[in-house]
Design a protein around this motif. Structure first.
Motif, PDB file in Angstrom:
ATOM      1  N   LEU A   1       0.830  -1.208   0.000  1.00  0.00           N
ATOM      2  CA  LEU A   1       0.000   0.000   0.000  1.00  0.00           C
ATOM      3  C   LEU A   1       0.862   1.255   0.000  1.00  0.00           C
ATOM      4  O   LEU A   1       0.568   2.234  -0.704  1.00  0.00           O
TER       5      LEU A   1
ATOM      6  N   SER B   1       0.440   3.321  -3.666  1.00  0.00           N
ATOM      7  CA  SER B   1      -0.662   4.288  -3.595  1.00  0.00           C
ATOM      8  C   SER B   1      -0.227   5.627  -4.184  1.00  0.00           C
ATOM      9  O   SER B   1      -0.277   6.679  -3.537  1.00  0.00           O
TER      10      SER B   1
ATOM     11  N   LYS C   1      -6.227   2.167  -8.763  1.00  0.00           N
ATOM     12  CA  LYS C   1      -6.321   2.931  -7.533  1.00  0.00           C
ATOM     13  C   LYS C   1      -6.474   1.974  -6.351  1.00  0.00           C
ATOM     14  O   LYS C   1      -7.273   1.041  -6.394  1.00  0.00           O
ATOM     15  N   LEU C   2      -5.715   2.206  -5.314  1.00  0.00           N
ATOM     16  CA  LEU C   2      -5.761   1.352  -4.140  1.00  0.00           C
ATOM     17  C   LEU C   2      -6.536   2.023  -3.018  1.00  0.00           C
ATOM     18  O   LEU C   2      -6.539   3.257  -2.900  1.00  0.00           O
ATOM     19  N   SER C   3      -7.139   1.220  -2.201  1.00  0.00           N
ATOM     20  CA  SER C   3      -7.865   1.712  -1.037  1.00  0.00           C
ATOM     21  C   SER C   3      -7.286   1.058   0.204  1.00  0.00           C
ATOM     22  O   SER C   3      -7.360  -0.168   0.369  1.00  0.00           O
TER      23      SER C   3
ATOM     24  N   SER D   1      -8.494   2.260   7.019  1.00  0.00           N
ATOM     25  CA  SER D   1      -8.364   3.555   7.696  1.00  0.00           C
ATOM     26  C   SER D   1      -7.235   3.576   8.717  1.00  0.00           C
ATOM     27  O   SER D   1      -6.665   4.631   8.992  1.00  0.00           O
TER      28      SER D   1
END
Length: 451
Positions: free
Chosen positions: A28, A32, A190-192, A195
């Protein structure tokens, strides 16, 4: 019916899952971004990120940086099918392109030692893929759909940058579905990130601070896309007794009693176990001239069911090579067993008899670091002595290397690495494509002898 020790299984599960969580946070952080910045490792999934220069001697973002090779890095997402990696002819230049699955096992290493240095095309295929490939394209079936490549290309100092850049620029990634079409950059995905994942904070620190409940819930989600390997059957079976099942979420809300206590304690217990395993690497240092030799029976790169070793290596050296590709003995003490010290009064020599030079098929290097694992800024702008350099050998073929704060004299400067003014220091000896006697322990580097 057998009874099971809940805490024991939770502690095992933490070590088993640790590399998977670390790999995902690393992915990530690296991927990202919208595009490669032209200089470093960060690039979108299925795109290259090339290091273009060695780090400056003031670099402190990563401990024990490498001054031998320039890296070419990519994370591949094979969810949509195979991706073909083209590697151009390196004209005999040493390189390796190790691929790691999401459990940190090295599963393929195209390069100088294995496939040779001619141009090649390798299709990296998701688990279970059974389609056909074009002529001349070699298949590599990947253990997980997400894989990480950490290519290393031998670079003989800044004058060699242009030639290495040409080799790097010839590398290409193409989806099999578009093979044969003009080469174009693959679409950016696109990476998510969850949180609780910080895209800037050091991954190791994030995981150590991560509550056990969050860690196990995160790992369970990751196993939905990166399931354990067939050889993990026994460990997976044990984890079922505490509610961790590949392909299913791990419900933390209902945890209580012994299981809740074990889950909360798991991060601390796991890190203690990993650090104990790391300490064991140096257990025979006194027998090895002060060197910590990470060789057989230790396993590196491909770990099988050695889950504690796998976790420990992820902690101290994520992306570690297989032993057959490189080993990294470390020296922390002199011939008397005393820590290596900086300052004008402390001068050391490492002497190699002609027949005891580092046994490699490719090349070797010594890199000097301060006590914190960083290079030592110096007027020579030198952090490494390598076999490709114009080292001065003695008449009988032996070699003396000097480690001290001030110059040992003009006639010896080619063989000198400057030590810190005050701090302690240590050495890493990198052996690329080591010979068998370096791997089986019949060859040990000589000690550092203090004047």
């Amino acid at each position: 019916m057998a009874s099971f020790d809940v805490k024991e299984i939770v502690d095992e599960a933490y070590l088993f899952l640790y590399p998977l969580v670390l790999m995902d946070i690393t992915r990530l952080q690296n991927c990202s971004v919208d595009k490669w910045d032209g200089m470093g490792p960060k690039a979108p999934m299925n795109h290259w990120g090339h290091f273009r220069i060695f780090p400056p001697l003031t670099f402190k973002e990563v401990v024990r940086p490498n001054f031998d090779t320039l890296y070419s890095i990519t994370f591949l997402d094979l969810s949509d099918g195979p991706i073909v990696m083209h590697i151009p002819d390196s004209d005999g230049r040493y390189y390796l392109m190790p691929g790691l699955d999401m459990w940190t096992n090295v599963f393929a290493v195209p390069g100088w030692r294995t496939t040779g240095t001619g141009a090649q095309d390798v299709a990296f295929c998701p688990p279970g893929w059974s389609g056909s490939l074009p002529p001349g394209v070699v298949k590599s079936e990947c253990p997980t759909k997400l894989v990480w490549f950490i290519g290393r290309t031998k670079t003989d100092g800044p004058p060699d940058y242009d030639a290495v850049h040409k080799f790097q620029d010839g590398m290409a990634l193409t989806s099999l579905a578009r093979w044969g079409e003009p080469v174009e950059a693959m679409q950016v995905k696109k990476l998510s990130a969850p949180s609780f994942v910080d895209l800037k904070a050091a991954p190791l620190q994030q995981i150590e601070k991560m509550p056990g409940e969050q860690f196990f819930a995160y790992a369970a989600e990751l196993m939905k896309d990166s399931p354990p390997l067939p050889t993990d059957f026994s460990q997976v079976s044990r984890m079922r007794h505490i509610g961790i099942v590949p392909g299913e979420s791990f419900a933390t809300d209902g945890l209580s009693g012994e299981l809740l206590a074990a889950v909360k304690e798991a991060p601390a217990a796991g890190h203690r176990a990993m650090r104990m395993a790391y300490a064991a690497l140096g257990a025979k240092r006194a027998e090895n001239n002060g060197w910590s030799m990470a060789i057989s029976p230790w396993v590196f790169g491909s770990f099988g069911i050695e889950y504690t070793q796998r976790a420990m290596i992820a902690l101290v050296g994520l992306g570690c090579n297989q032993l057959q590709d490189a080993i990294y003995p470390q020296l922390l003490t002199d011939s008397a067993g005393e820590p290596l010290k900086g300052g004008a009064a402390n001068k050391y020599t490492v002497h190699f008899d002609a027949e005891q030079l580092p046994p490699v098929k490719a090349f070797w290097s010594f890199t000097l670091y301060d006590a914190d694992g960083f290079a030592v800024p110096n007027s020579m702008q030198r952090a490494t002595l390598s076999s490709w350099m114009p080292l001065v050998y003695n008449g009988d073929g032996s070699l003396d290397l000097y480690f001290q704060t001030a110059s040992p004299g003009d006639d010896k400067e080619n063989n000198w690495l400057p030590t810190p003014e005050e701090k302690g220091w240590n050495l890493t000896l990198r052996l690329y494509a080591p010979e068998r006697r370096a791997l089986n322990g019949s060859w040990i580097p000589p000690p550092a002898v203090k004047e």
